[in-house]
Write a protein that holds these residues in place. Structure first.
Motif, PDB file in Angstrom:
ATOM      1  N   SER A   1       5.746  -0.625 -13.209  1.00  0.00           N
ATOM      2  CA  SER A   1       4.812  -1.738 -12.780  1.00  0.00           C
ATOM      3  C   SER A   1       5.261  -2.797 -11.909  1.00  0.00           C
ATOM      4  CB  SER A   1       4.503  -3.170 -14.626  1.00  0.00           C
ATOM      5  OG  SER A   1       5.824  -3.245 -14.721  1.00  0.00           O
ATOM      6  N   LEU A   2       6.503  -2.784 -11.881  1.00  0.00           N
ATOM      7  CA  LEU A   2       6.932  -3.788 -10.873  1.00  0.00           C
ATOM      8  C   LEU A   2       7.329  -2.246  -8.896  1.00  0.00           C
ATOM      9  CD1 LEU A   2       9.087  -5.195  -9.072  1.00  0.00           C
ATOM     10  CD2 LEU A   2      10.653  -4.579 -10.137  1.00  0.00           C
ATOM     11  N   THR A   3       7.572  -1.384  -9.883  1.00  0.00           N
ATOM     12  CA  THR A   3       7.280  -0.699  -8.026  1.00  0.00           C
ATOM     13  C   THR A   3       5.888  -1.106  -7.397  1.00  0.00           C
ATOM     14  OG1 THR A   3       8.592   1.006  -9.138  1.00  0.00           O
ATOM     15  CG2 THR A   3       7.430   1.513  -7.194  1.00  0.00           C
ATOM     16  N   ARG A   4       4.368  -0.797  -8.549  1.00  0.00           N
ATOM     17  CA  ARG A   4       3.000  -1.181  -8.587  1.00  0.00           C
ATOM     18  C   ARG A   4       2.538  -2.344  -7.374  1.00  0.00           C
ATOM     19  NH1 ARG A   4       2.247   2.260 -13.295  1.00  0.00           N
ATOM     20  NH2 ARG A   4       1.698  -0.174 -14.392  1.00  0.00           N
ATOM     21  N   ARG A   5       3.381  -3.089  -8.249  1.00  0.00           N
ATOM     22  CA  ARG A   5       3.284  -4.744  -8.299  1.00  0.00           C
ATOM     23  C   ARG A   5       4.364  -5.016  -6.585  1.00  0.00           C
ATOM     24  NH1 ARG A   5       5.301  -6.378 -12.709  1.00  0.00           N
ATOM     25  NH2 ARG A   5       6.897  -7.141 -12.276  1.00  0.00           N
ATOM     26  N   ILE A   6       5.158  -4.515  -6.236  1.00  0.00           N
ATOM     27  CA  ILE A   6       5.576  -4.303  -4.633  1.00  0.00           C
ATOM     28  C   ILE A   6       5.019  -3.341  -3.803  1.00  0.00           C
ATOM     29  CG2 ILE A   6       7.948  -3.086  -2.966  1.00  0.00           C
ATOM     30  CD1 ILE A   6       9.220  -3.558  -6.354  1.00  0.00           C
ATOM     31  N   SER A   7       3.996  -2.165  -4.563  1.00  0.00           N
ATOM     32  CA  SER A   7       3.546  -1.747  -3.441  1.00  0.00           C
ATOM     33  C   SER A   7       2.189  -2.414  -3.355  1.00  0.00           C
ATOM     34  CB  SER A   7       2.942  -0.183  -3.990  1.00  0.00           C
ATOM     35  OG  SER A   7       2.297   0.371  -3.301  1.00  0.00           O
ATOM     36  N   ARG A   8       1.552  -2.666  -4.377  1.00  0.00           N
ATOM     37  CA  ARG A   8      -0.144  -3.435  -3.870  1.00  0.00           C
ATOM     38  C   ARG A   8       0.504  -4.727  -2.898  1.00  0.00           C
ATOM     39  NH1 ARG A   8      -0.692  -3.197  -9.551  1.00  0.00           N
ATOM     40  NH2 ARG A   8      -0.013  -5.617  -9.976  1.00  0.00           N
ATOM     41  N   GLN A   9       1.949  -5.548  -2.802  1.00  0.00           N
ATOM     42  CA  GLN A   9       2.456  -6.961  -2.350  1.00  0.00           C
ATOM     43  C   GLN A   9       2.421  -6.183  -0.449  1.00  0.00           C
ATOM     44  OE1 GLN A   9       5.386  -8.332  -2.359  1.00  0.00           O
ATOM     45  NE2 GLN A   9       4.801 -10.368  -2.130  1.00  0.00           N
ATOM     46  N   ASP A  10       2.872  -5.328  -0.156  1.00  0.00           N
ATOM     47  CA  ASP A  10       3.154  -4.595   0.990  1.00  0.00           C
ATOM     48  C   ASP A  10       1.553  -4.153   1.100  1.00  0.00           C
ATOM     49  OD1 ASP A  10       5.971  -4.719   0.996  1.00  0.00           O
ATOM     50  OD2 ASP A  10       6.018  -1.619   0.462  1.00  0.00           O
ATOM     51  N   ASP A  11       0.689  -3.324   0.801  1.00  0.00           N
ATOM     52  CA  ASP A  11      -0.978  -3.099   1.107  1.00  0.00           C
ATOM     53  C   ASP A  11      -1.052  -4.727   1.747  1.00  0.00           C
ATOM     54  OD1 ASP A  11      -0.208  -0.444   0.706  1.00  0.00           O
ATOM     55  OD2 ASP A  11      -1.293  -0.847  -1.855  1.00  0.00           O
ATOM     56  N   ALA A  12      -1.111  -5.297   0.532  1.00  0.00           N
ATOM     57  CA  ALA A  12      -1.982  -6.480   0.777  1.00  0.00           C
ATOM     58  C   ALA A  12      -1.549  -7.242   2.635  1.00  0.00           C
ATOM     59  CB  ALA A  12      -1.948  -7.446   0.328  1.00  0.00           C
ATOM     60  N   ILE A  13       0.356  -6.952   2.681  1.00  0.00           N
ATOM     61  CA  ILE A  13       0.795  -7.525   3.912  1.00  0.00           C
ATOM     62  C   ILE A  13      -0.384  -7.027   5.194  1.00  0.00           C
ATOM     63  CG2 ILE A  13       3.005  -7.162   5.000  1.00  0.00           C
ATOM     64  CD1 ILE A  13       4.422  -8.095   2.499  1.00  0.00           C
ATOM     65  N   ILE A  14       0.263  -5.675   5.159  1.00  0.00           N
ATOM     66  CA  ILE A  14      -0.647  -5.004   6.164  1.00  0.00           C
ATOM     67  C   ILE A  14      -1.815  -4.520   6.617  1.00  0.00           C
ATOM     68  CG2 ILE A  14      -0.803  -2.293   6.669  1.00  0.00           C
ATOM     69  CD1 ILE A  14       1.990  -0.964   5.364  1.00  0.00           C
ATOM     70  N   GLU A  15      -2.873  -5.077   5.262  1.00  0.00           N
ATOM     71  CA  GLU A  15      -4.243  -5.665   5.649  1.00  0.00           C
ATOM     72  C   GLU A  15      -4.121  -6.522   6.438  1.00  0.00           C
ATOM     73  OE1 GLU A  15      -8.195  -5.591   5.638  1.00  0.00           O
ATOM     74  OE2 GLU A  15      -7.003  -3.852   5.432  1.00  0.00           O
ATOM     75  N   ALA A  16      -3.456  -7.905   5.360  1.00  0.00           N
ATOM     76  CA  ALA A  16      -3.944  -8.728   6.418  1.00  0.00           C
ATOM     77  C   ALA A  16      -3.087  -9.066   7.708  1.00  0.00           C
ATOM     78  CB  ALA A  16      -3.259  -9.409   5.420  1.00  0.00           C
ATOM     79  N   THR A  17      -2.070  -8.191   7.359  1.00  0.00           N
ATOM     80  CA  THR A  17      -1.091  -7.870   9.641  1.00  0.00           C
ATOM     81  C   THR A  17      -2.807  -7.252   9.897  1.00  0.00           C
ATOM     82  OG1 THR A  17       0.501  -7.821   9.041  1.00  0.00           O
ATOM     83  CG2 THR A  17      -0.130  -6.798  11.148  1.00  0.00           C
ATOM     84  N   TRP A  18      -3.402  -6.184   9.650  1.00  0.00           N
ATOM     85  CA  TRP A  18      -3.685  -5.746  10.538  1.00  0.00           C
ATOM     86  C   TRP A  18      -5.866  -6.803  10.394  1.00  0.00           C
ATOM     87  CZ3 TRP A  18      -4.875  -0.876  12.768  1.00  0.00           C
ATOM     88  CH2 TRP A  18      -5.372  -0.361  12.969  1.00  0.00           C
ATOM     89  N   ALA A  19      -6.073  -7.307   9.607  1.00  0.00           N
ATOM     90  CA  ALA A  19      -7.452  -8.063   9.779  1.00  0.00           C
ATOM     91  C   ALA A  19      -7.144  -8.940  11.098  1.00  0.00           C
ATOM     92  CB  ALA A  19      -7.398  -8.607   8.557  1.00  0.00           C
TER      93      ALA A  19
END
Length: 330
Positions: A13-31
């Protein structure tokens, strides 16, 4: 039985949370940088607060997902740049706006702009010698992570303990790592106890080869230090305060790679010259490219001396320093 949390493995569950946060960082950066959305729009898209988007973008810059640069041509075509080139016979002068809040801020701006400029100055086959000290360390740390084909970075002076990691091998090694370049370090102290030992070390095959690489650089990156009692050459105890005072009386104006020059860039002999291992002033002169990084009123006399002495073809500075250099020539 109690579990040692320091040795516990991350849960799924912690790994999934970290992965989701990384995805959010990348998406925010791209946008933000590619799609041109503002922070409020991104927050709505991701279903988070605007504060979270600000944190994502900050984290993206910290991880170097994003590197914000300004085109060097803007600062090379500045009016002050043209005037400096005309006044001092420079090939190029990069002039960034001085930071109105502090001299340290101006130095940081100059270091950043120099780091962005460097890749445009290097070509396959170049052998770039790198000096040491705080200014060059800042440039090295800010250099972009790019792969530049067939570049060699050479440490110009022997090793000497320095504040906050400003040592010569750190400066050269950091730039080489950032540019994916081959690095030739100089595996000797900057100074030794006597001239005979220095001669013996220069005769060692490995050191002879390293010193040949130092002499063979076609481009050099350096700063010209001051000769005050709080200067880098004083803080690292290369010269004593009494020696510095004596040489100031003789006209010492600046320091290039731990060697003193007068206001015309002429070398001023010291009692450590024959005990020093590294590039000589004669070797620093008349290179294909000599890149001087200088910012601040205290650096003006040394910068002017270095240019006058034939050590500089390219200058990176701030607008206040540029104005002071021009006033010296009027």
């Amino acid at each position: 039985m109690a579990t040692d949390s320091s040795k516990a493995k991350p849960t799924h569950s912690l790994t999934r949370r970290i992965s989701r946060q990384d995805d959010a960082i990348i998406e925010a950066t791209w946008a933000y940088y590619h799609d041109g959305l503002n922070q409020n729009d991104i927050a709505k898209r991701l279903g988070v607060s605007r504060a979270s988007v600000v944190n994502y973008l900050t984290e993206a810059r910290r991880r170097e997902y994003v590197r914000i640069t300004l085109d060097s041509e803007i600062f090379l075509n500045h009016e002050l740049s043209e005037r400096l080139k005309d006044a001092y016979g420079l090939t190029a002068a990069l002039v960034v706006p001085s930071d109105p809040s502090s001299p340290a801020g101006s130095t940081e701006r100059v270091a950043r702009s120099t780091a962005d400029w460097l890749p445009h100055l290097l070509e396959p086959g170049d052998r770039m010698g790198v000096a040491w000290g705080e200014t060059i360390y800042r440039v090295a740390e800010m250099a972009p992570h790019l792969s530049i084909e067939d570049i060699t970075v050479v440490q110009l002076v022997g090793s000497r303990a320095a504040d906050l990691g400003f040592a010569a091998e750190v400066c050269s090694g950091t730039i080489a790592r950032h540019f994916g370049a081959h690095c030739i370090n100089l595996h000797v102290p900057l100074t030794v106890s006597n001239a005979e030992l220095a001669t013996q070390l220069r005769a060692e095959p490995d050191i002879t080869e390293q010193l040949a690489a130092v002499a063979d650089c076609n481009k050099v990156l350096f700063a010209c230090g001051t000769v005050t009692d709080t200067s880098h050459i004083a803080r690292t105890r290369i010269l004593s305060l009494d020696s510095l005072e004596k040489h100031r009386q003789e006209g010492a104006t600046g320091v290039i790679c731990a060697r003193l020059i007068d206001q015309d860039g002429t070398p001023i002999p010291t009692d450590i010259d024959d005990r020093m291992l590294g590039v000589t002033l004669e070797q620093m002169r008349n290179k294909e490219m000599g890149i001087l990084v200088a910012s601040g009123a205290a650096r003006v006399p040394g910068a002017r001396a270095a240019i006058k002495g034939g050590y500089v073809t390219h200058l990176a500075t701030c607008s206040q320093t540029a104005q002071l250099l021009l006033e010296q020539e009027t």
